[in-house]
Design a protein around this motif. Structure first.
Motif, PDB file in Angstrom:
ATOM      1  N   SER A  94       0.837  -1.196   0.000  1.00  0.00           N
ATOM      2  CA  SER A  94       0.000   0.000   0.000  1.00  0.00           C
ATOM      3  C   SER A  94       0.877   1.254   0.000  1.00  0.00           C
ATOM      4  O   SER A  94       2.026   1.242   0.462  1.00  0.00           O
ATOM      5  CB  SER A  94      -0.935   0.009   1.210  1.00  0.00           C
ATOM      6  N   LYS A  95       0.333   2.384  -0.499  1.00  0.00           N
ATOM      7  CA  LYS A  95       1.111   3.618  -0.612  1.00  0.00           C
ATOM      8  C   LYS A  95       1.594   4.131   0.738  1.00  0.00           C
ATOM      9  O   LYS A  95       2.761   4.530   0.858  1.00  0.00           O
ATOM     10  CB  LYS A  95       0.280   4.677  -1.336  1.00  0.00           C
ATOM     11  N   PRO A  96       0.738   4.177   1.796  1.00  0.00           N
ATOM     12  CA  PRO A  96       1.247   4.669   3.085  1.00  0.00           C
ATOM     13  C   PRO A  96       2.392   3.834   3.644  1.00  0.00           C
ATOM     14  O   PRO A  96       3.351   4.366   4.207  1.00  0.00           O
ATOM     15  CB  PRO A  96       0.011   4.607   3.995  1.00  0.00           C
ATOM     16  N   ARG A  97       2.295   2.523   3.452  1.00  0.00           N
ATOM     17  CA  ARG A  97       3.346   1.647   3.973  1.00  0.00           C
ATOM     18  C   ARG A  97       4.644   1.829   3.196  1.00  0.00           C
ATOM     19  O   ARG A  97       5.737   1.881   3.784  1.00  0.00           O
ATOM     20  CB  ARG A  97       2.876   0.201   3.911  1.00  0.00           C
ATOM     21  N   ILE A  98       4.545   1.937   1.873  1.00  0.00           N
ATOM     22  CA  ILE A  98       5.746   2.143   1.057  1.00  0.00           C
ATOM     23  C   ILE A  98       6.377   3.493   1.378  1.00  0.00           C
ATOM     24  O   ILE A  98       7.601   3.616   1.509  1.00  0.00           O
ATOM     25  CB  ILE A  98       5.382   2.049  -0.443  1.00  0.00           C
ATOM     26  N   LYS A  99       5.543   4.523   1.543  1.00  0.00           N
ATOM     27  CA  LYS A  99       6.051   5.867   1.829  1.00  0.00           C
ATOM     28  C   LYS A  99       6.764   5.915   3.176  1.00  0.00           C
ATOM     29  O   LYS A  99       7.823   6.542   3.314  1.00  0.00           O
ATOM     30  CB  LYS A  99       4.898   6.865   1.805  1.00  0.00           C
ATOM     31  N   ALA A 100       6.182   5.229   4.181  1.00  0.00           N
ATOM     32  CA  ALA A 100       6.776   5.255   5.518  1.00  0.00           C
ATOM     33  C   ALA A 100       8.129   4.561   5.557  1.00  0.00           C
ATOM     34  O   ALA A 100       9.029   4.984   6.294  1.00  0.00           O
ATOM     35  CB  ALA A 100       5.827   4.596   6.521  1.00  0.00           C
ATOM     36  N   SER A 102      10.239   4.193   2.956  1.00  0.00           N
ATOM     37  CA  SER A 102      11.150   4.579   1.869  1.00  0.00           C
ATOM     38  C   SER A 102      11.971   5.813   2.173  1.00  0.00           C
ATOM     39  O   SER A 102      12.728   6.273   1.312  1.00  0.00           O
ATOM     40  CB  SER A 102      10.338   4.827   0.589  1.00  0.00           C
ATOM     41  N   LYS A 103      11.835   6.385   3.374  1.00  0.00           N
ATOM     42  CA  LYS A 103      12.587   7.603   3.704  1.00  0.00           C
ATOM     43  C   LYS A 103      12.899   7.613   5.194  1.00  0.00           C
ATOM     44  O   LYS A 103      12.241   6.932   5.991  1.00  0.00           O
ATOM     45  CB  LYS A 103      11.787   8.852   3.331  1.00  0.00           C
TER      46      LYS A 103
END
Length: 395
Positions: A94-100, A102-103
């Motif tokens: 999911s986008k929130p999980r990938i975003k959290a 990835s940085k």
């Protein structure tokens, strides 16, 4: 039992400038340490210290402050991993999980910074503190708190204290280790608590804590925010900033009063020694994940997502623990459709929000009262099933 006590600092302009500079410096350093940790795959605290400690000292941080910055970064990544593992940031991919993931983790300029007894000392009689800053040691920084908070600090303060800045004011949040009251192992029944939006809490004794006032307050705050945001002037923005978190503070105060009333009712009037016949436990619904499960119309979503049931449950939990009152969580499934008298379950038993009429035995009562009594009964069963057997082992 670990609790926290918050006091408000009353620094002079020079002291306030030093505290602000200190928070900004340590949080900028924490962001830098977080970047190093992310590049190296978040090593352990000891390994991360080898790569960052010298640079932190060069940035003007003291030895203890540098250690706390490194530990703060490690703790932040531990929390992030726990949230990902628990699914709080969405499913894999999911986008929130990938975003959290990835940085690097970042820290706000005014984020909390822990201080131990080497960096911070309390002079409770004078109501002042001495605290380390990047400009040197500040002595005689005044603070304000209630008499109860002062007594708690004097008797139970232990461990670290966090310095934060919120809405232009500085606060110290001190950790206190309050002794627990022995748990009542033989409660005389359970007080069921049905949580809701129309009625914030309804007990099996028939007490209903209405949410009408809180809902009206939230609507007024939302209307005012909407008008100020639409106006967009400097004075409107200043007022928005001034009123920030006003709704949250009001809701927290309401939840504190309700939780205190519930625990006091369950605790009852006890004799000087031992537990009296009126002392009961508290049974709550396990509402974890309800926001993901429930589907509502668009006009109802604001009410659901501003419903602070978790905060109320947390307040009840720590107050019950402090008073020695047993607390159990039960499955909320069908508590609103099941008759507390005969046990019949039918969707038609509840024709509207406030009314319950059993299709089998004909009993009629308020729907929240029926639900709370079902919760109380389930709480008694859960407590009995969870207790250890006292039967002696066979010889």
């Amino acid at each position: 039992m670990k609790t926290v006590t918050r006091v408000k600092l009353l620094p002079t302009p020079d002291q306030a400038s030093a505290l602000e500079c200190t928070l900004r410096t340590v949080n900028e350093a924490a962001c830098w340490v977080s970047g190093i940790a992310f590049e190296r795959g978040v090593p352990r605290e000891y390994e991360l210290r080898k790569h960052t400690y010298a640079e932190l000292k060069a940035r003007g941080l003291g030895a203890q402050a540098a250690q706390h910055v490194i530990k703060k970064v490690c703790d932040a990544y531990t929390v992030l991993k726990a949230n990902i593992r628990a699914g709080n940031l969405g499913r894999p991919g999911s986008k929130p999980r990938i975003k959290a993931g990835s940085k690097p983790v970042t820290f706000r300029p005014e984020a909390a910074q822990p201080f131990d007894d080497r960096c911070l000392s309390w002079q409770l009689e004078k109501r002042t503190v001495s605290i380390w800053t990047t400009s040197g040691r500040l002595r005689g920084v005044r603070f304000a708190c209630s008499p109860d908070a002062l007594e708690t600090l004097r008797s139970y303060r232990k461990g670290e204290s966090d310095l934060i800045r919120r809405d232009g004011a500085f606060y110290l949040i001190a950790t206190c280790d309050v002794p627990e009251t022995p748990l009542n192992e033989n409660p005389a029944g359970f007080l069921g608590v049905d949580l809701g939006i129309v009625n914030i809490a309804a007990t099996s004794d028939g007490t209903r804590h209405a949410g009408r006032g809180l809902n009206r307050h939230r609507k007024r705050q939302a209307d005012l925010r909407r008008k100020l945001q639409a106006k967009g002037t400097k004075s409107a923005k200043r007022l928005l900033k001034k009123r920030a978190r006003k709704e949250a503070r009001y809701a927290a105060d309401v939840n504190h009063r309700i939780s205190k009333s519930i625990v006091t009712t369950a605790w009852g009037h006890l004799p000087a020694e031992g537990w009296g016949s009126t002392s009961r436990g508290v049974a709550l619904e396990d509402l974890s994940g309800i926001r993901e499960r429930v589907r509502l119309r668009k006009d109802q979503r604001t009410s659901l997502h501003s419903w602070s049931f978790h905060q109320l449950g947390a307040f009840i939990a720590y107050k019950a623990k402090r008073a020695g009152v047993p607390l159990v969580y039960v499955d909320p499934a069908y508590t609103s459709r099941q008759c507390c008298e005969c046990g019949h379950i039918d969707r038609k038993n509840r024709p509207n929000q406030s009314e319950f009429t059993c299709r089998a035995c004909g009993v009629t009562m308020h729907a929240d009262l029926n639900g709370s009594r079902n919760i109380a009964a389930r709480g008694a069963v859960a407590w009995t099933a969870g207790r250890q057997s006292c039967v002696p082992e066979p010889a």
